[in-house]
Design a protein around this motif. Structure first.
Motif, mmCIF file in Angstrom:
data_model
loop_
_atom_site.group_PDB
_atom_site.id
_atom_site.type_symbol
_atom_site.label_atom_id
_atom_site.label_comp_id
_atom_site.label_asym_id
_atom_site.label_seq_id
_atom_site.Cartn_x
_atom_site.Cartn_y
_atom_site.Cartn_z
ATOM 1 N N ASN A 7 0.862 -1.181 0.000
ATOM 2 C CA ASN A 7 0.000 0.000 0.000
ATOM 3 C C ASN A 7 0.896 1.227 0.000
ATOM 4 N N ALA A 8 0.749 2.053 -1.031
ATOM 5 C CA ALA A 8 1.704 3.157 -1.223
ATOM 6 C C ALA A 8 0.995 4.499 -1.344
ATOM 7 N N ILE A 9 1.650 5.515 -0.794
ATOM 8 C CA ILE A 9 1.239 6.899 -1.047
ATOM 9 C C ILE A 9 2.291 7.508 -1.959
ATOM 10 N N ILE A 10 1.840 8.204 -3.001
ATOM 11 C CA ILE A 10 2.764 8.964 -3.847
ATOM 12 C C ILE A 10 2.310 10.413 -3.819
ATOM 13 N N THR A 11 3.195 11.315 -3.395
ATOM 14 C CA THR A 11 2.822 12.738 -3.400
ATOM 15 C C THR A 11 3.291 13.375 -4.710
ATOM 16 N N GLY A 12 2.581 14.416 -5.097
ATOM 17 C CA GLY A 12 2.862 15.023 -6.401
ATOM 18 C C GLY A 12 2.431 14.088 -7.520
ATOM 19 N N ALA A 13 1.439 13.241 -7.226
ATOM 20 C CA ALA A 13 1.032 12.190 -8.175
ATOM 21 C C ALA A 13 0.203 12.733 -9.339
ATOM 22 N N GLY A 14 -0.122 14.026 -9.293
ATOM 23 C CA GLY A 14 -0.948 14.583 -10.360
ATOM 24 C C GLY A 14 -0.196 14.882 -11.643
ATOM 25 N N LEU A 83 0.043 0.956 5.799
ATOM 26 C CA LEU A 83 0.909 1.680 4.860
ATOM 27 C C LEU A 83 2.238 0.936 4.739
ATOM 28 N N ASP A 84 2.681 0.706 3.516
ATOM 29 C CA ASP A 84 3.985 0.063 3.301
ATOM 30 C C ASP A 84 5.008 1.030 2.725
ATOM 31 N N VAL A 85 4.558 1.961 1.889
ATOM 32 C CA VAL A 85 5.491 2.840 1.162
ATOM 33 C C VAL A 85 4.962 4.268 1.160
ATOM 34 N N LEU A 86 5.825 5.213 1.526
ATOM 35 C CA LEU A 86 5.517 6.629 1.279
ATOM 36 C C LEU A 86 6.564 7.169 0.316
ATOM 37 N N TYR A 87 6.103 7.628 -0.826
ATOM 38 C CA TYR A 87 7.014 8.249 -1.790
ATOM 39 C C TYR A 87 6.789 9.767 -1.735
ATOM 40 N N PHE A 131 4.758 3.501 10.703
ATOM 41 C CA PHE A 131 5.477 2.217 10.575
ATOM 42 C C PHE A 131 5.782 1.634 11.955
ATOM 43 N N LYS A 132 6.183 2.498 12.890
ATOM 44 C CA LYS A 132 6.476 1.999 14.245
ATOM 45 C C LYS A 132 5.201 1.464 14.902
ATOM 46 N N ALA A 133 4.077 2.168 14.706
ATOM 47 C CA ALA A 133 2.810 1.738 15.318
ATOM 48 C C ALA A 133 2.354 0.398 14.733
ATOM 49 N N GLN A 134 2.545 0.228 13.415
ATOM 50 C CA GLN A 134 2.116 -1.018 12.743
ATOM 51 C C GLN A 134 3.021 -2.185 13.093
#
Ligand SMILES: NC(=O)c1ccc[n+]([C@@H]2O[C@H](COP(=O)([O-])OP(=O)(O)OC[C@H]3O[C@@H](n4cnc5c(N)ncnc54)[C@H](O)[C@@H]3O)[C@@H](O)[C@H]2O)c1
Length: 259
Positions: A7-14, A83-87, A131-134
Motif C-alpha cells: 500500500n503506497a502513497i505517492i505525493t505530487g502524483a498529479g 501503509l507500506d510505502v511513502l514516496y 510504521f512503528k505503530a504497525q
C-alpha cells in the motif's frame, strides 16, 4: 509484480514523476493513494491507474502543512488497512527558473523550503510514526535532485534538495532498527514534466525539443531523463528486491554527476 500487496502513497502524483510512478507502482501490484495539491490532477491520475486495471484513490494535500500530511497517511491506512510505502515526491522549482541567487526574495526562499524540505520532513516523520505503530517496517522514498549533489539547477532550489538528501541519510540510520528503509532518487533535468511550467516557463511541446537535446548532450548516455526513468528506479527502491539498501542517493541522470 514487484510491489504486490504493498500500500503506497505517492505525493505530487498529479503530474510528471508522481503520475508515472503511480502508473508503474499499480502495474507492479501496489495500491496507490494519489496525493497532490491539485485535487483534479490527483483524481485524473487515480482514474488513469484504474483504467489500466490498478487500484488508486485520489487525495488532496498540501505537503507543506503538517496536519494535512498526517491526515494523508491516516487516509491511506483507512482505505487500504496499512501503509507500506511513502514516496515523498513533491518538489517545486524557483518561481522564475534561471533566477540567480540575488534574484530570490525571502518569500521565494521560505516557500521553497516549506514545500521541498517541510513536505519531506513531515512525510518522513509521520510515515515513521505509522510504521512503528504497525510494526514490520516500511519504505520511504524521497525525490531529491542532481541540483542537490552538484552546483547546477538553482541555488536555493539546490539547497532544498541538499537538505532532502541529508534527511534521507539521517532518517535511514535512525529508523533502520525499526526495519524502515529510506532512500532518494536524484533526477537530472526532465524538460517534459510540469516542472518548467511551475517555474514560469510554460513552453509548447515543440519548443521543448531543443531544450531536451541540449540537456541530453550533457549526459554521458546522451539522452535526457524522463519521468518514466524515475518511476523505474522508484519501483525498484520501494520493492523487497532493495531490502538491504537504505540511506542511498541514486542519481537518475544518464551519468551526469559521474563526469
Ligand atoms: N523536472 C525536473 O527537471 C526535475 C529535476 C530534478 C528533480 N526534480 C524533482 O522531481 C520531483 C517531481 O517533479 P516533476 O518534474 O514531476 O514536477 P511536476 O511539476 O510535473 O509535478 C509536481 C507535482 O507536485 C504537486 N505539488 C506542488 N506543490 C505541492 C504541495 N505543496 N503539496 C502537494 N503537491 C504539490 C504539483 O501540483 C504537481 O502535480 C520534484 O521533487 C522535483 O523537484 C525535477
Amino acid at each position: 509484480m514487484l510491489l504486490e500487496g504493498k500500500n503506497a502513497i505517492i505525493t505530487g502524483a498529479g503530474s510528471g514523476v508522481g503520475r508515472a510512478s503511480a502508473l508503474r507502482f499499480a502495474e507492479e501490484g501496489a495500491k496507490v493513494l494519489s496525493a497532490d495539491l491539485n485535487a483534479d490532477s490527483a483524481a485524473e491520475t487515480a482514474a488513469l491507474v484504474e483504467a489500466a486495471g490498478g487500484t488508486a484513490v485520489a487525495h488532496a494535500v498540501d505537503v507543506s502543512q503538517e496536519d494535512q500530511v498526517e491526515a494523508m497517511i491516516a487516509a491511506a491506512v483507512e482505505h487500504f488497512g496499512s501503509l507500506d510505502v511513502l514516496y515523498n515526491n513533491v518538489g517545486i522549482p524557483t518561481p522564475r527558473l534561471g533566477a540567480q541567487l540575488e534574484d530570490h526574495t525571502a518569500a521565494d526562499f521560505e516557500r521553497l523550503f516549506a514545500v521541498n524540505v517541510g513536505g519531506v520532513f513531515f512525510g518522513c516523520k509521520h510515515a515513521v510514526v505509522q510504521f512503528k505503530a504497525q510494526g514490520g517496517g516500511g519504505v520511504v522514498l524521497n525525490t531529491g535532485s542532481v541540483a542537490g549533489l552538484v552546483g547546477w539547477g538553482g541555488t536555493v532550489y539546490g539547497a532544498t534538495k541538499g537538505a532532502v538528501h541529508q534527511l534521507t541519510k539521517a532518517v535511514a540510520v535512525e529508523a533502520a532498527p525499526h526495519g524502515v528503509r529510506v532512500n532518494a532518487i536524484c533526477p537530472a533535468a526532465m524538460p517534459r514534466t510540469g516542472f518548467m511550467a511551475a517555474g514560469g516557463m510554460d513552453l509548447p511541446a515543440d519548443q521543448l525539443d531543443p531544450i531536451e537535446a541540449s540537456v541530453a548532450a550533457t549526459h554521458p548516455l546522451g539522452r535526457a531523463i524522463t519521468a518514466e526513468d524515475c518511476a523505474e528506479a522508484a519501483v525498484f527502491l520501494c520493492s523487497d528486491r532493495a531490502m538491504n539498501l537504505t540511506g542511498i542517493l541514486v542519481p537518475v541522470d544518464g551519468g551526469y554527476v559521474a563526469k
